[in-house]
Scaffold this motif. Sequence first.
Motif, PDB file in Angstrom:
ATOM      1  N   LYS A   1       0.966  -1.172   0.096  1.00 40.19           N
ATOM      2  CA  LYS A   1       0.153   0.031  -0.084  1.00 40.19           C
ATOM      3  C   LYS A   1       0.937   1.215   0.146  1.00 40.19           C
ATOM      4  O   LYS A   1       0.706   2.116  -0.809  1.00 40.19           O
ATOM      5  N   GLY A   2       1.897   1.305   0.810  1.00 40.76           N
ATOM      6  CA  GLY A   2       2.881   2.514   0.959  1.00 40.76           C
ATOM      7  C   GLY A   2       3.533   2.527  -0.245  1.00 40.76           C
ATOM      8  O   GLY A   2       3.459   3.944  -0.778  1.00 40.76           O
ATOM      9  N   THR A   3       3.998   1.574  -1.042  1.00 40.98           N
ATOM     10  CA  THR A   3       4.742   1.887  -2.210  1.00 40.98           C
ATOM     11  C   THR A   3       3.820   2.299  -3.275  1.00 40.98           C
ATOM     12  O   THR A   3       4.348   3.470  -4.149  1.00 40.98           O
ATOM     13  N   LEU A   4       2.705   1.748  -3.284  1.00 41.72           N
ATOM     14  CA  LEU A   4       1.532   2.390  -4.231  1.00 41.72           C
ATOM     15  C   LEU A   4       1.420   4.031  -4.060  1.00 41.72           C
ATOM     16  O   LEU A   4       1.179   4.658  -5.035  1.00 41.72           O
ATOM     17  N   LEU A   5       1.153   4.111  -2.844  1.00 42.86           N
ATOM     18  CA  LEU A   5       0.744   5.577  -2.583  1.00 42.86           C
ATOM     19  C   LEU A   5       2.005   6.524  -2.837  1.00 42.86           C
ATOM     20  O   LEU A   5       1.771   7.777  -3.432  1.00 42.86           O
ATOM     21  N   ILE A   6       3.125   6.084  -2.622  1.00 42.79           N
ATOM     22  CA  ILE A   6       4.428   6.850  -3.218  1.00 42.79           C
ATOM     23  C   ILE A   6       4.547   6.992  -4.495  1.00 42.79           C
ATOM     24  O   ILE A   6       4.708   8.257  -5.003  1.00 42.79           O
ATOM     25  N   ASP A   7       4.379   6.207  -5.117  1.00 46.24           N
ATOM     26  CA  ASP A   7       4.162   6.033  -6.648  1.00 46.24           C
ATOM     27  C   ASP A   7       3.116   7.118  -7.232  1.00 46.24           C
ATOM     28  O   ASP A   7       3.236   7.780  -8.127  1.00 46.24           O
ATOM     29  N   THR A   8       2.027   7.026  -6.625  1.00 42.60           N
ATOM     30  CA  THR A   8       0.739   7.922  -7.012  1.00 42.60           C
ATOM     31  C   THR A   8       1.061   9.284  -6.637  1.00 42.60           C
ATOM     32  O   THR A   8       0.912  10.352  -7.541  1.00 42.60           O
ATOM     33  N   ALA A   9       2.027   9.590  -5.636  1.00 43.68           N
ATOM     34  CA  ALA A   9       2.164  11.145  -5.147  1.00 43.68           C
ATOM     35  C   ALA A   9       3.154  11.566  -5.962  1.00 43.68           C
ATOM     36  O   ALA A   9       3.296  12.834  -6.384  1.00 43.68           O
ATOM     37  N   GLN A  10       4.236  10.368  -6.741  1.00 47.29           N
ATOM     38  CA  GLN A  10       5.258  10.892  -7.699  1.00 47.29           C
ATOM     39  C   GLN A  10       4.630  11.523  -8.843  1.00 47.29           C
ATOM     40  O   GLN A  10       4.967  12.254  -9.596  1.00 47.29           O
ATOM     41  N   ALA A  11       3.323  10.641  -9.212  1.00 47.90           N
ATOM     42  CA  ALA A  11       2.728  10.881 -10.682  1.00 47.90           C
ATOM     43  C   ALA A  11       2.191  12.131 -10.419  1.00 47.90           C
ATOM     44  O   ALA A  11       2.144  12.901 -11.311  1.00 47.90           O
ATOM     45  N   PHE A  12       1.601  12.620  -9.392  1.00 49.07           N
ATOM     46  CA  PHE A  12       0.823  13.730  -9.049  1.00 49.07           C
ATOM     47  C   PHE A  12       1.955  15.039  -9.209  1.00 49.07           C
ATOM     48  O   PHE A  12       1.619  16.076  -9.666  1.00 49.07           O
ATOM     49  N   LEU A  13       2.984  14.908  -8.480  1.00 50.43           N
ATOM     50  CA  LEU A  13       4.152  15.651  -8.615  1.00 50.43           C
ATOM     51  C   LEU A  13       4.520  16.111 -10.101  1.00 50.43           C
ATOM     52  O   LEU A  13       4.757  17.084 -10.737  1.00 50.43           O
ATOM     53  N   MET A  14       4.723  15.127 -10.933  1.00 48.72           N
ATOM     54  CA  MET A  14       5.147  15.030 -12.250  1.00 48.72           C
ATOM     55  C   MET A  14       4.034  16.054 -12.954  1.00 48.72           C
ATOM     56  O   MET A  14       4.374  16.549 -13.964  1.00 48.72           O
ATOM     57  N   CYS A  15       2.694  15.848 -12.567  1.00 44.38           N
ATOM     58  CA  CYS A  15       1.472  16.593 -13.216  1.00 44.38           C
ATOM     59  C   CYS A  15       1.640  18.159 -12.813  1.00 44.38           C
ATOM     60  O   CYS A  15       0.669  18.692 -13.064  1.00 44.38           O
ATOM     61  N   GLY A  16       2.500  18.415 -11.478  1.00 42.41           N
ATOM     62  CA  GLY A  16       2.408  19.798 -11.230  1.00 42.41           C
ATOM     63  C   GLY A  16       1.491  19.962 -10.055  1.00 42.41           C
ATOM     64  O   GLY A  16       1.121  21.097  -9.672  1.00 42.41           O
ATOM     65  N   LYS A  17       0.752  18.714  -9.707  1.00 45.24           N
ATOM     66  CA  LYS A  17      -0.438  18.893  -8.331  1.00 45.24           C
ATOM     67  C   LYS A  17       0.452  18.768  -6.938  1.00 45.24           C
ATOM     68  O   LYS A  17       0.095  17.594  -6.679  1.00 45.24           O
ATOM     69  N   HIS A  18       0.901  19.720  -6.802  1.00 43.71           N
ATOM     70  CA  HIS A  18       1.717  19.534  -5.517  1.00 43.71           C
ATOM     71  C   HIS A  18       0.983  19.265  -4.368  1.00 43.71           C
ATOM     72  O   HIS A  18       1.481  18.644  -3.292  1.00 43.71           O
ATOM     73  N   ASP A  19      -0.342  19.816  -4.151  1.00 41.68           N
ATOM     74  CA  ASP A  19      -1.038  19.723  -2.999  1.00 41.68           C
ATOM     75  C   ASP A  19      -1.513  18.209  -2.990  1.00 41.68           C
ATOM     76  O   ASP A  19      -1.404  17.637  -1.769  1.00 41.68           O
ATOM     77  N   LYS A  20      -1.816  17.665  -3.925  1.00 37.19           N
ATOM     78  CA  LYS A  20      -2.390  16.291  -4.156  1.00 37.19           C
ATOM     79  C   LYS A  20      -1.116  15.323  -3.913  1.00 37.19           C
ATOM     80  O   LYS A  20      -1.314  14.307  -2.954  1.00 37.19           O
ATOM     81  N   ALA A  21      -0.098  15.627  -4.472  1.00 37.74           N
ATOM     82  CA  ALA A  21       1.215  14.715  -4.030  1.00 37.74           C
ATOM     83  C   ALA A  21       1.505  14.847  -2.526  1.00 37.74           C
ATOM     84  O   ALA A  21       1.495  13.587  -1.999  1.00 37.74           O
ATOM     85  N   LEU A  22       1.200  15.916  -1.961  1.00 39.40           N
ATOM     86  CA  LEU A  22       1.402  16.098  -0.443  1.00 39.40           C
ATOM     87  C   LEU A  22       0.608  15.182   0.245  1.00 39.40           C
ATOM     88  O   LEU A  22       1.026  14.261   1.216  1.00 39.40           O
TER      89      LEU A  22
END
Length: 470
Positions: A399-420
């Motif tokens: 679960k943690g690994t998946l969420l970190i991957d998802t956070a990285q994807a949001f950062l790549m999209c410039g969605k910092h609040d969602k990544a955080l």
Amino acid sequence: MPEKAPNALLRAWRTANRLTRLEMAERINATPTGIAERLACDEERVRRWETGEVRWPSTFYRLALTQLAGLTPEQLGFSRSIRHETRKAVASVSARNDHPAKANAPAGVPRTVDLVSEGEDEGAMRRREFVGLTGAALFSAVFHQPEPSHDKGLDTDDLAVALLEHSSFTDGPADLASIAAMVAQAKRSYQASHYSQVIAGLPSLIRTLRTACFALDGDEKLRAHVLSAEAHHIAASILLKQENKGLAWLAADRSLLAAHASHSPLAIGSSSRVITRALMDGAHHRVAVSTANTAAARMDADLKQPSGDELSIYGSLLLSGAVAAAQTGNRHVIAELLDEAAQAARRLGYDGNHQWTAFGPTNVLCHRVNIALRLGDAGTAIDHARQIDLDRLPTNERKGTLLIDTAQAFLMCGKHDKALQVLRAAGQIAAEEVTGRPAALRLVRDITVTAPISVRREAREYATSLGVVA
């Protein structure tokens, strides 16, 4: 009053009650929602709301303001879709606070638990904050996990010594039942993301297994080699997370050697997975793909009536190969391996944890997220993540690994609040996936350094709590 904008309503209420912004912040924090969620409102946050420098507060601040000021959800600018949940939450808070048993609750005990137990799914409100991030299904299990314990790094020196020893043997007879129980406990702790605990116990366990492999004969010796392969697999997995390439490779190699000594196809297949990861970590991507493919093909030849263990090892090898192929950019090979893994998952028919693989249809989807991210396609990664029900994953590590991957994807999209927000969720579920991994801490730093003004302060506070210096 209803015709005023939300920020004007907030300012008018504070002025009418002759409160400073600091006093207003303190009152917000003192509401039931503030206590339960640790909103940490401050004078600066109130000022920015009132002046319109930042968008209107999130659902939980709105709920706190509803409780504090008696303003309606409509006045506070709630969308129609969340007004009903808000009203129910307010009613639940009021009922809970009036209940005698709750009134006598010990100081410091979070009230969040009561919200859930009395029928209002508090997580539903917080999940509303994540709708449009990776979907409510992905976060359905996030909000009732313990807070992260911010351990700073892992000490692997004792493990390094144990891995490098060749002739040290412990005294006394080898009790395989006890050793097997210790290996199983180490695996459970690893999958729970308790890496520091596992690291502390591995040196002794590896030495004990070395003695068993030396002293035992016959079937017991073969079983000892299987357990040694598993223990070294755990060691390699944690060392890979720590980016300790040298020791990780040593542990992975020891795992495969022990697996071959056991003559167990399952053990060999399982250890081939960690060898594939070690090769990939060393940038030997084509060799990693070949290794995974060869091991999977060897198993496939015997999969006439496969067991759950065999399907899970086989499918996990295919997933490892697909991840390695993503590093080469070979989309044809990636698609082929992912499709075969998905077929194996369908044959298994559920999300299991055979041979500690966490393999099943949901894990295949998690790997699609990771692979899309490696290919630079953050949008596709998020689309895959939207389809995942986090409850179906059997381990916190996954679960943690998946969420970190998802956070990285949001950062790549410039969605910092969602990544955080997603990264915080990862820390709640699998604390050491965030606090103990250099890659996760780099992600925290990247979010902090590149965040827009509206997110920067919260990102810096979170980074500071983890000891990350931007």
